[in-house]
Scaffold this active site. Structure first.
Site, PDB file in Angstrom:
ATOM      1  N   ASP A   1       0.842  -1.203   0.000  1.00  0.00           N
ATOM      2  CA  ASP A   1       0.000   0.000   0.000  1.00  0.00           C
ATOM      3  C   ASP A   1       0.872   1.246   0.000  1.00  0.00           C
ATOM      4  OD1 ASP A   1      -2.938   1.155   0.855  1.00  0.00           O
ATOM      5  OD2 ASP A   1      -1.315   2.275   1.814  1.00  0.00           O
TER       6      ASP A   1
ATOM      7  N   TYR B   1       3.197   9.923  -0.622  1.00  0.00           N
ATOM      8  CA  TYR B   1       4.282   9.312   0.140  1.00  0.00           C
ATOM      9  C   TYR B   1       5.642   9.539  -0.521  1.00  0.00           C
ATOM     10  CZ  TYR B   1       0.542   6.561   2.412  1.00  0.00           C
ATOM     11  OH  TYR B   1      -0.584   6.153   3.079  1.00  0.00           O
TER      12      TYR B   1
ATOM     13  N   LYS C   1      -2.810   5.858  -4.123  1.00  0.00           N
ATOM     14  CA  LYS C   1      -3.883   6.807  -3.803  1.00  0.00           C
ATOM     15  C   LYS C   1      -3.638   8.153  -4.472  1.00  0.00           C
ATOM     16  CE  LYS C   1      -3.642   4.796   0.824  1.00  0.00           C
ATOM     17  NZ  LYS C   1      -2.195   4.509   0.791  1.00  0.00           N
TER      18      LYS C   1
ATOM     19  N   HIS D   1      -7.581   9.661  -1.640  1.00  0.00           N
ATOM     20  CA  HIS D   1      -6.922   9.639  -0.336  1.00  0.00           C
ATOM     21  C   HIS D   1      -7.761  10.288   0.769  1.00  0.00           C
ATOM     22  CE1 HIS D   1      -2.527   9.280   1.239  1.00  0.00           C
ATOM     23  NE2 HIS D   1      -3.386   8.985   2.188  1.00  0.00           N
TER      24      HIS D   1
ATOM     25  N   ARG E   1      10.682  -6.711  12.761  1.00  0.00           N
ATOM     26  CA  ARG E   1       9.299  -6.312  13.020  1.00  0.00           C
ATOM     27  C   ARG E   1       8.400  -6.641  11.839  1.00  0.00           C
ATOM     28  NH1 ARG E   1       8.355  -2.400  16.561  1.00  0.00           N
ATOM     29  NH2 ARG E   1      10.113  -3.361  17.640  1.00  0.00           N
TER      30      ARG E   1
END
Length: 278
Positions: free
Chosen positions: A49, A54, A79, A112, A240
């Protein structure tokens, strides 16, 4: 061992489907994006995504090219940013996103934010409908839309979004909006599913994690999956990333779910309010 085939998929209202666990790249610098996304793909993520705002669509594209996985195995979401809303400007912005990603089509394209003050989201939605008819956006949806925004675009175009991606985590569970989604046949996708890590020190989550011998983050992601939500956790740390993917063998009890549902707070929102953000 968990792998890509372990990820359940949710049916979309257009006949497609979406992996229930994806990987988000918000705030990930473009230069770091290829290596981080490759790490996620190596672990087993098959849904990525991103968004034009970004600034890392090109990095995502490089990672996908380097991974050399079959295109049909990867679900790519991007988006449209707010200042490109409007019919023609949306079409142009979409072309730019595709070029940066190095793809012929995306699996999901989202508006968005509704930006109601600009009052362009209906024309923008019409552009997304056009892109879907062209087959270049295989599914279309929205992000951060409230019920009134959803109802307006549906009333004016007759097309129901496949997805609404909204802020959703244990401290902000959006039950009323999720009920609207269920009524309309819209999949709920959670951004900041871990509450930007702010919820992970909650004693309730810490205790549930202790009982299950896993991390609070894993408990929260398992809760999202059990709740019928799509979750897109983000991390730049390989360990992680792997931990967040290793949630498919965790079995929460009804008591666990009740305890997590009790963490919902009226003031739990972390991000902007969609009614006023532009």
């Amino acid at each position: 061992m968990t792998d890509a085939t372990s990820v359940p998929r949710l049916a979309l209202n257009d006949g497609g489907s979406i992996p229930q666990l994806g990987f988000g790249v918000w705030q990930l610098p473009s230069a770091e994006t290829p290596a981080v996304v490759r790490s996620a793909l190596d672990v087993g993520y098959r849904s990525i995504d991103t968004a034009s705002i970004y600034g890392n669509e090109a990095g995502v594209g490089r990672a996908l090219h380097q991974a050399a996985l079959p295109r049909e195995d990867i679900f790519v979401t991007t988006k449209l940013w707010n200042d490109h809303q409007g019919y023609e400007s949306t079409l142009a912005a979409f072309d730019e996103s595709l070029e940066r990603l190095g793809l012929d089509a995306v699996d999901l394209y989202l508006i968005h934010w509704p930006c109601p003050q600009r009052d362009r989201y209906v024309d923008t939605w019409r552009a997304l409908v056009h892109l879907k008819r062209q087959g270049r956006a295989r599914a279309i949806g929205v992000s951060n839309f409230n019920a009134e925004h959803l109802e307006r675009i549906i009333a004016e175009t007759g097309v129901v979004p496949a997805v609404n991606q909204i802020e959703l985590h244990p401290h902000f569970q959006q039950r009323a909006l999720r009920e609207v989604h269920a009524r309309l046949g819209i999949v709920t996708e959670s951004w900041s599913p871990l509450g930007q890590a702010k919820a992970l020190n909650d004693p309730v989550l810490v205790e549930i994690a202790r009982r299950h011998d896993c991390s609070p983050a894993q408990i929260v992601l398992r809760w999202h999956l059990d709740s019928g939500l799509v979750a897109i956790p983000k991390s730049a740390t390989a360990s992680r990333i792997a931990e967040n993917f290793s949630v498919f063998d965790i079995a929460l009890t009804p008591e666990d779910h009740a305890a997590i549902e009790g963490l919902d707070r009226a003031d739990g929102r972390i991000g902007p309010d969609p009614a006023s953000f532009s």
